[in-house]
Design an enzyme around this catalytic site. Structure first.
Site, PDB file in Angstrom:
ATOM      1  N   THR A 110       0.806  -1.220   0.000  1.00 57.39           N
ATOM      2  CA  THR A 110       0.000   0.000   0.000  1.00 57.39           C
ATOM      3  C   THR A 110       0.839   1.269   0.000  1.00 57.39           C
ATOM      4  OG1 THR A 110      -1.846  -1.103   1.067  1.00 57.39           O
ATOM      5  CG2 THR A 110      -1.747   1.283   1.287  1.00 57.39           C
ATOM      6  N   ASP A 134      25.147  -1.141 -16.504  1.00 58.92           N
ATOM      7  CA  ASP A 134      24.469  -0.521 -15.357  1.00 58.92           C
ATOM      8  C   ASP A 134      25.106  -1.034 -14.066  1.00 58.92           C
ATOM      9  OD1 ASP A 134      22.674   1.027 -13.928  1.00 58.92           O
ATOM     10  OD2 ASP A 134      21.146  -0.536 -13.881  1.00 58.92           O
ATOM     11  N   ASN A 146      26.110   0.660 -11.505  1.00 59.54           N
ATOM     12  CA  ASN A 146      25.621   1.302 -10.279  1.00 59.54           C
ATOM     13  C   ASN A 146      24.139   1.039 -10.062  1.00 59.54           C
ATOM     14  OD1 ASN A 146      24.479   2.899 -12.223  1.00 59.54           O
ATOM     15  ND2 ASN A 146      25.530   4.780 -11.640  1.00 59.54           N
ATOM     16  N   ASN A 160      21.307   1.937 -11.188  1.00 56.34           N
ATOM     17  CA  ASN A 160      20.326   3.014 -11.013  1.00 56.34           C
ATOM     18  C   ASN A 160      19.309   3.060 -12.143  1.00 56.34           C
ATOM     19  OD1 ASN A 160      21.831   4.033 -13.125  1.00 56.34           O
ATOM     20  ND2 ASN A 160      22.130   6.051 -12.227  1.00 56.34           N
TER      21      ASN A 160
END
Length: 862
Positions: free
Chosen positions: A209, A739, A741, A743
């Site tokens: 939620t 990729d 790192n 992110n």
């Protein structure tokens, strides 16, 4: 695109308060803007102490839109959450006398201020009628009983400068609940059938939620806005956020800019967004209707209603329990009250309504629980965030003995009936966008649907009878069909009787901004990708500008200039054939029309690269990475898979168009025993013996771990042909991703951490593939004049295949399932590569953006 990190340039603007099963839920009023911060300094918690003065009165102030500061008491929707209400708030603001509806005997009643709502003759002028007043007392019809009508333009009373927006959000509304139809939910079904709807809307991961409500509000992934779970630990703050704690009131946890702040910053008033659970649903609806009756200079333009149901009942009874019918009826009744109230105010042709869920619900009980104590001997040394997903960290922070890789090894493929998979977070499927935040633990467990994970049996609470407290839960992989939720848009700005493809909830923030005439804050959505929901579009997306133009080299070097260490040109017979093979590389021919069906991919960053033409494929070759950024080819339904001649096995040809200094060298692979190489265009699909030589050019070569090469070879030899046969031909674009790192964005050169040993050849973290065909399979891919269909993958490039427990078996038993797990959107690939695809097509750019944001989930129909 917003930066996908915990600490970007976002402004932390609001305090989010929501709790399940306790007396708090998300809520904001128009002026509720607190200190903007995303700092790592001392906490600035809103403590209880300033809100002790309750001696004032709520007379004339119930649900005021302005938050009163200390030392005065409050009468707004959140005063209950902060224990700051005036002493008479319940008495004056939560009246329930005579109920929420008019009856015949109440029509024309003498006004009694103690009543919850009124049926007196003056109630319309005073804006406090019960929502069915016109129906019962004046003979009008219920909104639900009226025929569908196409609202071509907003029909608003004087003084409304824009159609108001009401967001009706429901917790835990599984998409399949809509199948119950008009017998259970006639009002919601009318919204769906008369307005715009999707078969489902995909939540973000984790399908909890807190993360999803804040994603709906900001358009950001949890790793970007910072709310990565319903509970989480921040190692810099050394603090824990959870439902029942006060820490969640601290602004420092909340990143991004939610819709109500975007509105307020641009001069648009925003009403309360969510409500304390102690405020009845009927009171929430009546309050929204009263706000809509305010004078022009006070009236908000955006409102929200929030329901804790059907989530509460879904947890208790499970999504398939017969007990679920009544909660759904109650939600529908509330929708009916809203729509009748709008009709009563003559706003039902003016207001835009979004009916939306945060996540779905699955059939889960504690009897289906995996215990880590069955795999690990040291479970008391770890902290596990348990349930439908698992996040593991050391119990003692900075414990030097804590070894996540050792834990991973002890949890990987240990049992034939294991119901979870362990991952280092950077190895999770990229489509989850769940790695780049310090609050996400390094070690993650993806749990199989319908199952839970816990440390040990003592951690699972049961009733004294031994039965479970719950029968349903959520939080699983967001592509699982049971986690999908509902989206319906209704009103003058939404299209009439329109069904749209599924989409992800990160896209809704931009749509809501468009509905209100706002400029969105930076976010992870793709603005314009949902233009097809709206009757008219205020935002028209444009192609991004190409930053780097390619070079088009001819034959510039001699064969003798190269010493690749693996050439097979000495085996080419006759000898003059070598010259002919090289001459083929000089000719553009018709390859661009054939292999770049949707235009050449654009490079959106500064670099140097070459366009290399071949009979069977075309490449954008990077002089920096010494490999293609992309390779594109089209395979027809009739294409045949051929074998590789013996003299071409384990050898590579030089490419006389590219400098030896910008070419790979096979000696590097001989020195690096852990690394092999593969090809982006599959030699097995060459159209002729001569064309096959092109596939063995050094400029088609990429580094690959031997384990991954099994996956890639099966994909190229078997699956590409399979897809081409099934779809009447396909266009394939493949290439490397860097990729390191994790992110979710393209690495710059300095961020690349691994190279083939002793060389300047960078090792990709992933490989991508985009497979496009005609949606209508009767049309071949290269002659498609209708909508397109796309399947995309971001495959992790790892030295092992441990993710697939049966990887020791034939590739036909596991490779395609692995690829389906790593399905992705084209937009994910664009962010990870810095490329832009589908730039030359007859389709509108909004249609292309819809295609780019589509995710093939490989799930059954909902």
């Amino acid at each position: 695109m917003a930066r996908q990190g915990c600490f970007g340039s976002y402004q932390v603007i609001s305090l989010f308060t929501f709790a399940i099963g306790v007396n708090l839920c998300l809520g904001f009023t128009a002026s509720r803007i607190k200190r903007a911060e995303w700092d790592e300094g001392p906490p600035t918690v809103l403590s209880d102490s300033p809100w002790t003065n309750t001696s004032g009165s709520c007379k004339g102030r119930c649900f005021e839109l302005q938050e009163v500061g200390p030392p005065d008491c409050r009468c707004d929707n959140l005063c209950k959450s902060y224990s700051s209400c005036c002493h008479d708030f319940d008495e004056l603001c939560l009246k329930t006398a005579r109920g929420w509806e008019c009856t015949k005997d109440r029509c024309g009643e003498v006004r009694n201020e103690e009543n919850a709502c009124h049926c007196s003759e003056d109630c319309l002028s005073r804006g406090d009628c019960c929502t069915n007043y016109q129906v019962v007392c004046k003979g009008e019809s219920h909104w639900v009983d009226d025929d569908c009508e196409e609202i071509r333009v907003p029909e608003c009373p004087a003084g409304f400068v824009r159609p108001p927006l009401i967001i009706f959000s429901v917790d835990g509304f599984r998409a399949s609940y809509m199948k119950k139809g008009s017998k259970v939910m006639p009002n919601i079904e009318k919204l769906r059938s008369c307005g715009t709807h999707a078969p489902y809307m995909r939540p973000v991961y984790p399908t909890k939620t807190f993360p999803n409500l804040y994603t709906l509000a900001t358009g950001l992934y949890p790793e970007s806005h910072g709310i990565v779970g319903n509970s989480m630990y921040d190692p810099v703050f050394d603090a824990t956020f959870h439902l029942r704690g006060r820490e969640k009131f601290n602004h420092r946890w909340w990143g991004g800019q939610p819709l109500w702040i975007t509105a307020t910053k641009q001069g648009v008033r925003a009403g309360t967004f969510f409500w304390s659970v102690s405020i009845p649903h009927e009171r929430r609806i009546l309050t929204i209707l009263q706000w809509l009756s305010l004078p022009d200079n006070e009236r908000p333009s955006v409102y929200a209603f929030y329901s804790e149901q059907p989530d509460f009942s879904g947890h208790k009874y499970g999504p398939f329990g017969p007990e679920m019918t009544n909660p759904l009826r109650e939600i529908d009744k509330t929708v009916g009250q809203l729509m009748d109230g709008l009709k009563q105010l003559k706003l039902h042709r003016c207001v835009n309504v979004i009916f939306v869920g945060d996540h779905g619900m699955e059939d889960v009980t504690c009897d289906r629980t995996e215990f880590l104590s069955n795999y690990l001997t040291n479970v008391d040394d770890i902290t596990l965030v348990p349930g439908t997903l698992g996040r593991i960290r050391p119990k003692i922070p900075n414990n030097l003995k804590y070894d996540p890789k050792a834990i991973i090894a002890n949890l990987t493929c240990k049992k034939p009936d294991q119901h979870f998979k362990p991952y280092m977070k950077q190895h999770l499927p990229k489509r989850l966008h769940y790695a780049n935040n310090r609050r996400i633990e390094d070690l993650h467990l993806l749990v199989e649907r319908r199952w839970h994970v816990a440390r040990k049996p003592l951690d699972v609470y049961k009733k004294p009878s031994g039965k479970c407290f719950f029968q349903g839960d959520h939080g699983f992989d967001n592509k699982v069909n049971s986690m999908q939720t509902v989206f319906v848009g209704y009103g003058p700005t939404f299209k009439y009787r329109t069904k749209v493809p599924p989409f992800e909830n990160i896209e809704l923030y931009n749509v809501m901004c468009d509905l209100l005439g706002l400029k969105p804050a930076p976010n992870n959505g793709t603005h314009g990708s949902l233009n097809h929901l709206l009757r008219t579009n205020t935002f028209r997306p444009t192609l991004p500008e190409e930053v780097s133009r390619p070079n088009y080299p001819g034959i510039m070097y001699l064969q003798s200039d190269f010493d690749l260490g693996c050439t097979c040109d000495d085996k080419v017979e006759p000898k003059n054939k070598l010259e002919e093979l090289n001459k083929r590389l000089h000719t553009k021919g018709s390859t661009e029309e054939r292999h770049l069906l949707y235009g050449r991919p654009a490079v959106l960053y500064r670099t140097s690269y070459d366009i290399l033409y071949h009979t069977d494929f075309e490449s954008g070759y990077s002089e920096i990475f010494l490999m293609p950024l992309w390779t594109s080819y089209t395979i027809s339904k009739q294409a045949e898979v051929s074998s590789i001649p013996e003299h071409l096995t384990n050898c590579v040809r030089p490419d006389v168009r590219v400098s030896p200094g910008f070419s790979q060298n096979c000696l590097a692979y001989k020195n690096d025993k852990q690394m092999s190489y593969g090809f982006l265009f599959p030699p097995y699909l060459s159209s002729s013996p001569e064309a096959k030589y092109d596939a063995f050019l050094v400029t088609n070569m990429v580094p690959m771990y031997p384990a991954f090469k099994r996956v890639w070879t099966y994909f190229q030899r078997v699956l590409v042909k399979k897809y081409a046969s099934e779809r009447n031909g396909v266009n394939v674009i493949s290439g490397p991703i860097f990729d390191y790192n994790y992110n979710g964005l393209r690495d710059i050169e300095d961020e690349i951490k691994q190279y083939v040993e002793g060389s300047s050849i960078p090792v990709p973290t992933h490989y991508y593939s985009i497979i496009t065909s005609c949606l209508d399979f009767t049309q071949p891919a290269d002659k498609c004049d209708g909508p397109l269909s796309v399947s995309s993958f971001i495959l992790p490039h790892r030295p092992d295949n441990d993710e697939s427990c049966n990887s020791s078996e034939d590739e036909s038993k596991w490779v395609e399932e692995l690829m389906k797990m790593h399905t992705a959107r084209v937009r994910d690939i664009e962010h990870l590569t810095g490329l832009d695809f589908y730039r030359k097509t007859s389709r509108s750019y909004s249609e292309i953006l819809t295609l780019k944001t589509y995710l093939h989930t490989y799930e059954s129909e909902i």
